[in-house]
Write a protein that holds these residues in place. Structure first.
Motif, PDB file in Angstrom:
ATOM      1  N   VAL A  29      30.456  51.604  53.887  1.00 55.54           N
ATOM      2  CA  VAL A  29      31.275  52.755  54.280  1.00 55.54           C
ATOM      3  C   VAL A  29      30.480  53.545  55.322  1.00 55.54           C
ATOM      4  N   GLU A  30      31.189  54.264  56.184  1.00 56.38           N
ATOM      5  CA  GLU A  30      30.505  54.991  57.261  1.00 56.38           C
ATOM      6  C   GLU A  30      29.632  56.121  56.722  1.00 56.38           C
ATOM      7  N   HIS A  31      30.170  56.915  55.773  1.00 54.45           N
ATOM      8  CA  HIS A  31      29.481  58.112  55.287  1.00 54.45           C
ATOM      9  C   HIS A  31      29.546  58.192  53.765  1.00 54.45           C
ATOM     10  N   ASP A  32      28.624  58.947  53.196  1.00 54.33           N
ATOM     11  CA  ASP A  32      28.567  59.112  51.748  1.00 54.33           C
ATOM     12  C   ASP A  32      29.827  59.750  51.185  1.00 54.33           C
ATOM     13  N   ASP A  33      30.441  60.647  51.984  1.00 56.89           N
ATOM     14  CA  ASP A  33      31.523  61.452  51.417  1.00 56.89           C
ATOM     15  C   ASP A  33      32.859  60.718  51.288  1.00 56.89           C
ATOM     16  N   THR A  83      37.774  55.893  42.910  1.00 56.21           N
ATOM     17  CA  THR A  83      38.391  54.844  43.702  1.00 56.21           C
ATOM     18  C   THR A  83      37.905  54.950  45.143  1.00 56.21           C
ATOM     19  N   LEU A  84      38.040  53.868  45.866  1.00 51.39           N
ATOM     20  CA  LEU A  84      37.701  53.812  47.282  1.00 51.39           C
ATOM     21  C   LEU A  84      38.847  53.101  47.986  1.00 51.39           C
ATOM     22  N   GLY A 112      42.346  48.834  47.817  1.00 49.95           N
ATOM     23  CA  GLY A 112      41.055  49.483  47.628  1.00 49.95           C
ATOM     24  C   GLY A 112      40.369  48.966  46.384  1.00 49.95           C
ATOM     25  N   PHE A 113      39.470  49.802  45.872  1.00 55.66           N
ATOM     26  CA  PHE A 113      38.649  49.380  44.744  1.00 55.66           C
ATOM     27  C   PHE A 113      38.552  50.505  43.720  1.00 55.66           C
ATOM     28  N   VAL A 164      36.876  51.812  54.091  1.00 55.91           N
ATOM     29  CA  VAL A 164      35.820  50.792  54.100  1.00 55.91           C
ATOM     30  C   VAL A 164      35.539  50.376  55.537  1.00 55.91           C
ATOM     31  N   ALA A 165      34.261  50.353  55.907  1.00 57.93           N
ATOM     32  CA  ALA A 165      33.883  49.935  57.262  1.00 57.93           C
ATOM     33  C   ALA A 165      33.755  48.429  57.358  1.00 57.93           C
ATOM     34  N   ALA A 166      33.237  47.788  56.313  1.00 60.46           N
ATOM     35  CA  ALA A 166      33.065  46.333  56.319  1.00 60.46           C
ATOM     36  C   ALA A 166      32.839  45.848  54.897  1.00 60.46           C
ATOM     37  N   VAL A 167      33.220  44.591  54.672  1.00 60.85           N
ATOM     38  CA  VAL A 167      32.938  43.931  53.397  1.00 60.85           C
ATOM     39  C   VAL A 167      32.192  42.649  53.708  1.00 60.85           C
ATOM     40  N   GLY A 168      31.023  42.518  53.143  1.00 56.21           N
ATOM     41  CA  GLY A 168      30.241  41.301  53.314  1.00 56.21           C
ATOM     42  C   GLY A 168      30.038  40.612  51.980  1.00 56.21           C
ATOM     43  N   ARG A 169      29.282  39.518  52.016  1.00 58.01           N
ATOM     44  CA  ARG A 169      29.052  38.787  50.765  1.00 58.01           C
ATOM     45  C   ARG A 169      28.189  39.575  49.781  1.00 58.01           C
TER      46      ARG A 169
END
Length: 197
Positions: free
Chosen positions: A74-78, A58-59, A42-43, A64-69
């Motif tokens: 993430v799907e939702h704020d919460d 932390t996340l 995670g991060f 995480v739904a996707a990581v791009g450049r």
């Protein structure tokens, strides 16, 4: 097969964006991963709190739904600040432990260099390689940056990381073609191990 590869430092500072609302929720401070299983966990995040003071959160990569450049989605704020599957405890326990600056040695006792970055397959969360400053005694890479594929699991000590000696033909100078080199290296490992038995 490897997907989009990014350096860990490429992820630092990326916004974390909610797909549901389009809001930027935080930004990536640093990545957290397990060197033992070469997996991104995670991060750590920078997030503005009350009166603009920074909050440390932390996340988990599972949130995480996707990581791009350009962004981490993430799907939702919460999910930011939600159950992080123990990531916060891992970060606390590993305070001060960082693979950057660690030596990388081959299992036949050769020093390849010092870790300056990690390379992540962002689709799977696998850490597939290290960027090193090549050892001054390496003829082909003396003092220069080089990308070294790593196996899915590797030996880790307090200050050194161990890779198989068979890695050397798969070392690359940049990310172009590095994914193919990682795949070939990992495909080669079982055959090499079988031949040694």
């Amino acid at each position: 097969m490897t997907g989009l590869l990014l350096r860990g430092t490429d992820l630092n500072g990326l916004p974390v964006v909610s797909i549901a609302t389009g809001d930027a929720l935080a930004e990536i401070k640093d990545m957290v991963y397990s060197p033992d299983c070469a997996q991104l966990l995670g991060f750590t995040l920078n997030k503005r709190g009350f009166f603009g003071s920074p909050l440390r959160e932390t996340l988990a990569y599972t949130n995480v739904a996707a990581v791009g450049r350009d962004a981490v989605m993430v799907e939702h704020d919460d999910v930011v600040g939600a159950d992080d599957h123990g990531l916060g405890e891992i970060v606390g326990a590993a305070a001060g432990r960082n693979v950057l600056g660690d030596e990388v040695l081959t299992d036949d006792g050769r020093r390849l260099g010092v870790v300056t970055d990690v390379v992540v397959d962002v689709a799977s969360g696998d850490v597939v390689g290290y960027e090193l400053k090549g050892d001054e005694n390496l003829q082909a890479h003396a003092g220069r940056p080089m990308l070294v594929p790593i196996p899915a699991t590797l030996a880790v000590s307090g200050t050194a990381l161990m890779v198989p000696a068979q890695v050397e033909p798969f070392i690359r100078d940049d990310l172009t073609g590095f994914g193919a080199a990682v795949d070939e290296f990992r495909d080669e490992l079982p055959r090499t191990s079988d031949a040694a038995e």
